[in-house]
Structure formats: structure tokens, C-alpha cells
Design a protein around this motif. Structure first.
Motif, mmCIF file in Angstrom:
data_model
loop_
_atom_site.group_PDB
_atom_site.id
_atom_site.type_symbol
_atom_site.label_atom_id
_atom_site.label_comp_id
_atom_site.label_asym_id
_atom_site.label_seq_id
_atom_site.Cartn_x
_atom_site.Cartn_y
_atom_site.Cartn_z
ATOM 1 N N LEU A 154 0.826 -1.215 0.000
ATOM 2 C CA LEU A 154 0.000 0.000 0.000
ATOM 3 C C LEU A 154 0.855 1.258 0.000
ATOM 4 N N VAL A 155 1.805 1.337 0.909
ATOM 5 C CA VAL A 155 2.607 2.554 1.055
ATOM 6 C C VAL A 155 3.477 2.787 -0.175
ATOM 7 N N ALA A 156 4.187 1.748 -0.638
ATOM 8 C CA ALA A 156 5.050 1.905 -1.813
ATOM 9 C C ALA A 156 4.244 2.283 -3.049
ATOM 10 N N SER A 157 3.044 1.729 -3.182
ATOM 11 C CA SER A 157 2.186 2.060 -4.324
ATOM 12 C C SER A 157 1.831 3.538 -4.328
ATOM 13 N N ILE A 158 1.482 4.065 -3.162
ATOM 14 C CA ILE A 158 1.074 5.471 -3.066
ATOM 15 C C ILE A 158 2.266 6.391 -3.292
ATOM 16 N N VAL A 159 3.400 6.059 -2.683
ATOM 17 C CA VAL A 159 4.605 6.882 -2.856
ATOM 18 C C VAL A 159 5.008 6.955 -4.329
ATOM 19 N N ASP A 160 4.894 5.834 -5.056
ATOM 20 C CA ASP A 160 5.287 5.801 -6.469
ATOM 21 C C ASP A 160 4.179 6.262 -7.406
ATOM 22 N N GLY A 161 2.994 6.536 -6.861
ATOM 23 C CA GLY A 161 1.890 6.980 -7.698
ATOM 24 C C GLY A 161 1.399 5.905 -8.640
ATOM 25 N N GLU A 162 1.428 4.651 -8.177
ATOM 26 C CA GLU A 162 1.050 3.517 -9.018
ATOM 27 C C GLU A 162 -0.112 2.751 -8.385
ATOM 28 N N LEU A 219 6.007 11.302 5.812
ATOM 29 C CA LEU A 219 6.084 12.283 6.891
ATOM 30 C C LEU A 219 6.354 13.697 6.393
ATOM 31 N N SER A 220 6.935 13.804 5.198
ATOM 32 C CA SER A 220 7.277 15.129 4.672
ATOM 33 C C SER A 220 6.271 15.641 3.647
ATOM 34 N N ASN A 221 5.289 14.816 3.309
ATOM 35 C CA ASN A 221 4.316 15.199 2.279
ATOM 36 C C ASN A 221 2.909 14.901 2.792
ATOM 37 N N ARG A 222 2.177 15.935 3.131
ATOM 38 C CA ARG A 222 0.843 15.753 3.708
ATOM 39 C C ARG A 222 -0.136 15.088 2.737
ATOM 40 N N ASP A 223 0.045 15.338 1.444
ATOM 41 C CA ASP A 223 -0.846 14.721 0.465
ATOM 42 C C ASP A 223 -0.674 13.205 0.463
#
Length: 267
Positions: A54-62, A97-101
Motif C-alpha cells: 500500500l505505502v510503496a504504491s502510493i509513494v510511487d503513484g502507481e 512524513l514530509s508530504n501531507r498529500d
């Protein structure tokens, strides 16, 4: 009920125990969510999830399949790969932690999962040496408790059978318990379980039971369990449904579901 699985080090069978306990609670008719919060991702892999979490998918926008649901007897087991993508875990956490979006997206998608599911049990497979105030834990736990503020938590600590391993685990338990007081963490802990896992054949069971009894007096442990080593479980890599089961884990699932005596030991 939330059941975080915790250990002071790797290699003690923590993820295997988490998987088997979640499976047994499902087979008993429960609706179970297993959250893979360990960056290794072993729980997710055995349940057929090989894409990004879940987290890696969101961080990579995938978009990835980071969740699966399995029917188990009269119940069901939903597995969520929350982290599980190896060494990128720390970098991903910094991004959140550095990106609220990004943080808002993680919380929103996770909230959708837990509120839609109405789960009876949430089993959490953690990385070794995890603390309630760790940012990766806080992100998930605070989001969950916002929706279910009264949900009780039963902590399950896993140790190997060595004297050093048990003592290290007890020190870890004391430290985790002190965190609850000094940090203001409110995890609604209703009890704690200590599992001495992977006990080799020929071990002196009475000595281990005495060590477990002493441990339960030293720290706040509600239930103890001694689980033998099984050759066919060691480095198991096939389907979850075929995974062999130590009977002590079935008894542990029943104790969690049906209730147990304070100070009881399963062996």
C-alpha cells in the motif's frame, strides 16, 4: 480485537505464527484482517501478494494489488501488504512524513479498508524490535483508533527458547510497557501473551515451563504458550492453506476467541 505480533529479533518464527494464528481465527468463523507491517513482506508473499504494498504504491503513484481475501471455513482472511517492500521502507516513510498529500492518501485508503471490512480480528505482523511510538506503527495505529477508539489490543510477544532470547524478550516487554506510560500511547492493551516458539525436539520442557512461569511473574503476561519446532514449517514457502499447524497455535486461537484463565499456559 487487534493482535500485534512482536519480537525483539528476527528468526523466531514471528511471521509464521502471525499467519497461522490469523488462519485459525478465520477457520473458527472469524472475519480476520492480517496487516503485513514487516518490511520483509513474508506474510504477504505466502498469501500470494507479490506486487508493491500500500505505502510503496502510493509513494510511487502507481496502482498495485496489495490486498487479497481468502475464504477460510466459515470465516475469511483478508491480507493487506501495508509495507513489505524491503529496504525502501525508511525512504517511503520519510516521503509520507514530509508530504501531507501522501500521508492523507495512505490514511484515506487504509480507512476505506478497515471501515468497509468490519473485521473481528486484526493481526499485525510487525518488524523486529518495533515500538508503539515508531512512526511506521503510529501511522497505522492512530488511523485505526480514530475509527475504532475502544478496540482492545492483545499483544503477542514471540521469543526463541534460549535463556538469552527469553531475557531479551522480557526486557523488550518491559520497555514497550514503559512506552505506554511515558509517551501517552493509548493502544487499549487488554492483555499480553508470551510465546516461546520453535522449541527443539528433546528440550527439557519442564525447565522451559518454569522459565515461562517466572517470566509471567516478572512482566504483565496474561497467557503463555510453548510451541515446538516443526521441520516442515522451517523456511516454508508454499500456499497458506497447506501450511502445517502446531496444535498449540490452534489452542491459542481458541483461547483468544473463547477466553482463557489469567496465567494459563498452553503447551
Amino acid at each position: 480485537m487487534r493482535i500485534p505480533i512482536l519480537s525483539v529479533k528476527g528468526g523466531v518464527g514471528k511471521s509464521t505464527l502471525a499467519l497461522l494464528l490469523a488462519r485459525e481465527l478465520s477457520l473458527m468463523g472469524g472475519k480476520v484482517l492480517l496487516i503485513d507491517r514487516d518490511q520483509v513482506g513474508f506474510s504477504s508473499y505466502l498469501c500470494g501478494i507479490e506486487e508493491k504494498g500500500l505505502v510503496a504504491s502510493i509513494v510511487d503513484g502507481e496502482t498495485h494489488n496489495y490486498m487479497t481475501t481468502l475464504t477460510m471455513g466459515q470465516g475469511s482472511l483478508t491480507v493487506l501488504k501495508f509495507y513489505g517492500d524491503g529496504p525502501r521502507f525508511k525512504a517511503d516513510l520519510q516521503q509520507i512524513l514530509s508530504n501531507r498529500d501522501i500521508e492523507s492518501t495512505v490514511k484515506r485508503l487504509y480507512s476505506d479498508i478497515i471501515t468497509r471490512g468490519k473485521f473481528d480480528y486484526v493481526v499485525l505482523d510487525n518488524a523486529a524490535l518495533t515500538f508503539p511510538t515508531d512512526e511506521g506503527v503510529r501511522l497505522e495505529m492512530e488511523t485505526y483508533l480514530q475509527h475504532f477508539p475502544s478496540e482492545p489490543s492483545l499483544r503477542l510477544f514471540v521469543s526463541d527458547p534460549s535463556t538469552q532470547g527469553i531475557n531479551s524478550t522480557l526486557n523488550y516487554i518491559e520497555f514497550v510497557n514503559s512506552y505506554d506510560i511515558t509517551s501517552g500511547v493509548h493502544a487499549n492493551v487488554s492483555g499480553q501473551v508470551l510465546a516461546i516458539n520453535m522449541v527443539p525436539p528433546g528440550s527439557n520442557l519442564e525447565l522451559l515451563l518454569n522459565a515461562l512461569r517466572d517470566a509471567m511473574k516478572r512482566v504483565k503476561i496474561s497467557l503463555g504458550v510453548v510451541i515446538p519446532f516443526m521441520d516442515n514449517l522451517f523456511q516454508y514457502s508454499n500456499d497458506l492453506e497447506e501450511m502445517p499447524l502446531p496444535p498449540q497455535i490452534r489452542d491459542l486461537a481458541r483461547a483468544i476467541s473463547k477466553g482463557y484463565q489469567l496465567g494459563e499456559i498452553i503447551k
